[in-house]
Scaffold this active site. Structure first.
Site, PDB file in Angstrom:
ATOM      1  N   LEU A 110      16.989  11.167  39.071  1.00 19.76           N
ATOM      2  CA  LEU A 110      17.051   9.881  39.954  1.00 19.76           C
ATOM      3  C   LEU A 110      17.501   8.546  38.934  1.00 19.76           C
ATOM      4  O   LEU A 110      17.317   8.741  37.428  1.00 19.76           O
ATOM      5  CB  LEU A 110      15.346   9.523  39.983  1.00 19.76           C
ATOM      6  CG  LEU A 110      14.383   9.521  41.080  1.00 19.76           C
ATOM      7  CD1 LEU A 110      12.726   9.411  40.833  1.00 19.76           C
ATOM      8  CD2 LEU A 110      15.313   9.416  42.516  1.00 19.76           C
ATOM      9  N   ASP A 111      17.869   7.847  39.783  1.00 22.29           N
ATOM     10  CA  ASP A 111      18.601   6.513  38.677  1.00 22.29           C
ATOM     11  C   ASP A 111      17.253   5.750  38.272  1.00 22.29           C
ATOM     12  O   ASP A 111      16.577   5.702  37.954  1.00 22.29           O
ATOM     13  CB  ASP A 111      19.197   5.820  39.485  1.00 22.29           C
ATOM     14  CG  ASP A 111      20.633   6.252  40.619  1.00 22.29           C
ATOM     15  OD1 ASP A 111      21.270   6.982  40.153  1.00 22.29           O
ATOM     16  OD2 ASP A 111      21.078   5.640  41.562  1.00 22.29           O
ATOM     17  N   ALA A 112      17.701   5.218  36.823  1.00 23.20           N
ATOM     18  CA  ALA A 112      16.971   4.765  36.165  1.00 23.20           C
ATOM     19  C   ALA A 112      16.833   3.492  37.194  1.00 23.20           C
ATOM     20  O   ALA A 112      15.488   3.107  36.882  1.00 23.20           O
ATOM     21  CB  ALA A 112      17.113   3.353  34.994  1.00 23.20           C
TER      22      ALA A 112
END
Length: 184
Positions: A40-42
């Protein structure tokens, strides 16, 4: 074999190695030898599965296995029927064409936590929630899809991967739990 469900907080890197400016999964899960099955992206929140089993990691994260991934997406604006239809059909995003998916306009789930920091609010622009269920998961795909439909993403939460969900396994951001795998 370990399988851990983690509710990844906003602004946390989905990696165990150090990052120069942001927290990582290592700040939350202190179990050696586990790795994320997918990322998951930050700036995205929600469910991440961690395992110490390479075959299980592959079966969860590889697109060939078509694990359904459910995302709750807060977008700017109110979606029209045409925008919802566009999102559910293949969209050419330049470097790839998305597969068909399930898209629903929903109310914000009652079990959802507040984000820290909160999303930006504009008094004259309403926000809406969508539920998007994908069988793929390319880099920033959901954000790119909603932008292509004219509904910029404000908040993105992965709420489920396959049969595992944050609704049935309620975890606050940063919390995790180990679950037992069903033996075949």
């Amino acid at each position: 074999m370990k399988l851990i469900l983690l509710n990844k907080p906003y602004n946390v890197m989905c990696q165990f190695s150090d990052h120069p400016s942001r927290p990582t999964l290592a700040d939350y899960v202190k179990i050696p030898g586990v790795y994320p099955a997918g990322r998951l992206d930050a700036d995205s929140e929600g469910l991440v599965l961690l395992t110490d089993d390479g075959q299980l990691q592959h079966s969860i994260s590889h697109p060939d296995h078509k694990q359904a991934k459910t995302y709750l997406v807060q977008v700017e604006g109110k979606p029209t029927a045409q925008q919802l239809k566009l999102l559910s059909q293949p969209i050419d995003l330049g470097d790839f064409v998305t597969k068909t998916c399930i898209v629903k306009h929903i109310n914000a789930p009652e079990w959802l936590w507040l984000r820290d920091p909160p999303i930006r609010q504009r008094a004259d622009i309403p926000t809406s929630w969508l539920c998007i269920i994908l069988s793929e998961g390319k880099n920033r795909q959901v954000r790119r899809m909603t932008a292509a439909a004219g509904l910029p993403t404000l908040r993105l939460i992965r709420s489920a991967i396959g049969n595992f969900s944050l609704e049935s396994h309620p975890l606050l951001p940063g919390e995790w739990m180990e679950v037992q795998m069903q033996q075949k």
